[in-house]
Design a protein around this motif. Sequence first.
Motif, PDB file in Angstrom:
ATOM      1  N   MET A 184       0.832  -1.193   0.000  1.00  0.00           N
ATOM      2  CA  MET A 184       0.000   0.000   0.000  1.00  0.00           C
ATOM      3  C   MET A 184       0.873   1.252   0.000  1.00  0.00           C
ATOM      4  O   MET A 184       1.795   1.370   0.806  1.00  0.00           O
ATOM      5  CB  MET A 184      -0.925  -0.009   1.217  1.00  0.00           C
ATOM      6  N   ILE A 185       0.589   2.182  -0.914  1.00  0.00           N
ATOM      7  CA  ILE A 185       1.292   3.459  -0.994  1.00  0.00           C
ATOM      8  C   ILE A 185       0.321   4.572  -0.595  1.00  0.00           C
ATOM      9  O   ILE A 185      -0.802   4.624  -1.101  1.00  0.00           O
ATOM     10  CB  ILE A 185       1.802   3.741  -2.423  1.00  0.00           C
ATOM     11  N   TYR A 186       0.749   5.435   0.322  1.00  0.00           N
ATOM     12  CA  TYR A 186      -0.039   6.612   0.688  1.00  0.00           C
ATOM     13  C   TYR A 186       0.536   7.836  -0.023  1.00  0.00           C
ATOM     14  O   TYR A 186       1.764   8.019  -0.054  1.00  0.00           O
ATOM     15  CB  TYR A 186       0.002   6.856   2.196  1.00  0.00           C
ATOM     16  N   ILE A 187      -0.360   8.674  -0.557  1.00  0.00           N
ATOM     17  CA  ILE A 187       0.046   9.926  -1.194  1.00  0.00           C
ATOM     18  C   ILE A 187      -0.648  11.073  -0.466  1.00  0.00           C
ATOM     19  O   ILE A 187      -1.883  11.166  -0.475  1.00  0.00           O
ATOM     20  CB  ILE A 187      -0.348   9.964  -2.677  1.00  0.00           C
ATOM     21  N   LEU A 188       0.121  11.937   0.168  1.00  0.00           N
ATOM     22  CA  LEU A 188      -0.421  13.134   0.805  1.00  0.00           C
ATOM     23  C   LEU A 188      -0.031  14.323  -0.071  1.00  0.00           C
ATOM     24  O   LEU A 188       1.116  14.780  -0.057  1.00  0.00           O
ATOM     25  CB  LEU A 188       0.123  13.293   2.224  1.00  0.00           C
TER      26      LEU A 188
ATOM     27  N   TYR B 161       0.395  -1.289  -7.809  1.00  0.00           N
ATOM     28  CA  TYR B 161       0.393  -0.913  -6.398  1.00  0.00           C
ATOM     29  C   TYR B 161      -1.016  -0.553  -5.934  1.00  0.00           C
ATOM     30  O   TYR B 161      -1.821  -0.025  -6.703  1.00  0.00           O
ATOM     31  CB  TYR B 161       1.300   0.297  -6.159  1.00  0.00           C
ATOM     32  N   GLU B 162      -1.286  -0.840  -4.671  1.00  0.00           N
ATOM     33  CA  GLU B 162      -2.488  -0.302  -4.032  1.00  0.00           C
ATOM     34  C   GLU B 162      -2.164   1.100  -3.553  1.00  0.00           C
ATOM     35  O   GLU B 162      -1.085   1.340  -2.989  1.00  0.00           O
ATOM     36  CB  GLU B 162      -2.909  -1.161  -2.839  1.00  0.00           C
ATOM     37  N   VAL B 163      -3.087   2.041  -3.755  1.00  0.00           N
ATOM     38  CA  VAL B 163      -2.804   3.437  -3.461  1.00  0.00           C
ATOM     39  C   VAL B 163      -3.977   4.077  -2.732  1.00  0.00           C
ATOM     40  O   VAL B 163      -5.134   3.825  -3.051  1.00  0.00           O
ATOM     41  CB  VAL B 163      -2.528   4.237  -4.764  1.00  0.00           C
ATOM     42  N   LYS B 164      -3.658   4.912  -1.741  1.00  0.00           N
ATOM     43  CA  LYS B 164      -4.649   5.766  -1.096  1.00  0.00           C
ATOM     44  C   LYS B 164      -4.131   7.200  -1.135  1.00  0.00           C
ATOM     45  O   LYS B 164      -2.974   7.455  -0.762  1.00  0.00           O
ATOM     46  CB  LYS B 164      -4.890   5.344   0.353  1.00  0.00           C
ATOM     47  N   GLY B 165      -4.978   8.120  -1.613  1.00  0.00           N
ATOM     48  CA  GLY B 165      -4.584   9.510  -1.704  1.00  0.00           C
ATOM     49  C   GLY B 165      -5.288  10.366  -0.665  1.00  0.00           C
ATOM     50  O   GLY B 165      -6.449  10.119  -0.327  1.00  0.00           O
ATOM     51  N   PHE B 166      -4.581  11.386  -0.180  1.00  0.00           N
ATOM     52  CA  PHE B 166      -5.130  12.286   0.842  1.00  0.00           C
ATOM     53  C   PHE B 166      -4.817  13.723   0.447  1.00  0.00           C
ATOM     54  O   PHE B 166      -3.687  14.042   0.040  1.00  0.00           O
ATOM     55  CB  PHE B 166      -4.527  11.980   2.219  1.00  0.00           C
TER      56      PHE B 166
END
Length: 223
Positions: free
Chosen positions: A1-5, A24-29
């Motif tokens: 999991m990759i987080y993008i802030l 990739y699994e990705v979550k954006g903030f």
Amino acid sequence: MIYILEDDDNIRKLVSYALEREGYEVKGFAEPKSFHKAMEEELPELVLLDIMLPGEDGLSILKKIRRDQKTESLPVIMLTARDSEYDRANGLDMGADDYISKPFGIVELTSRLRAVLRRSHRKEEEAKVYEVGKLYVDPGRHIIRVDDKDIELSYKEYCLLITLLEAEGRVVPREELLSRVWGEYYGESRTLDVHIRKLRVKLGDKAGKYIKTVKGIGYKLEK
């Protein structure tokens, strides 16, 4: 999991899309509050972190990540419009694993992200200690012991042993062992059997038996 802030919607969506296409699994903030909440629920494998954010800047967030024991070694790549030598040095000195200036190319970003992840995984592997019955191996300190007695191995024997340990009981095919230890290999595969035999002898009666031959396939290591 990759987080993008990242507060820029266009950049966040573009990077998310590109990384998802890479598998990739990705979550954006868009802002720090939702990012912090997600960090409490699930830790990512890597964080892409903008510096100029609403409410809290990225360097402050990086400090928090490095101060927390749970996240002190979490890979962080800074994404920022601040591209002076001082800004890059400051970000790296504060604990960023890489610093990418905007505007950036997606190909370069994904390449550098993979490089950071590879370094992180190597550190994890080096930190891991293997214990199988009487056998103790600490790759980080290059220690091999059987029943508390230090064992000296050649480089190839050591690589074979680590490859078998990393498989955690899985049968490793002969071709995989040859590729991992010898690279581009064109000689007789009998060389593998000779090295396995020598490795068993050096590990002795107590641990040599842990290396099992799986006829027609390869080898595995288990108690």
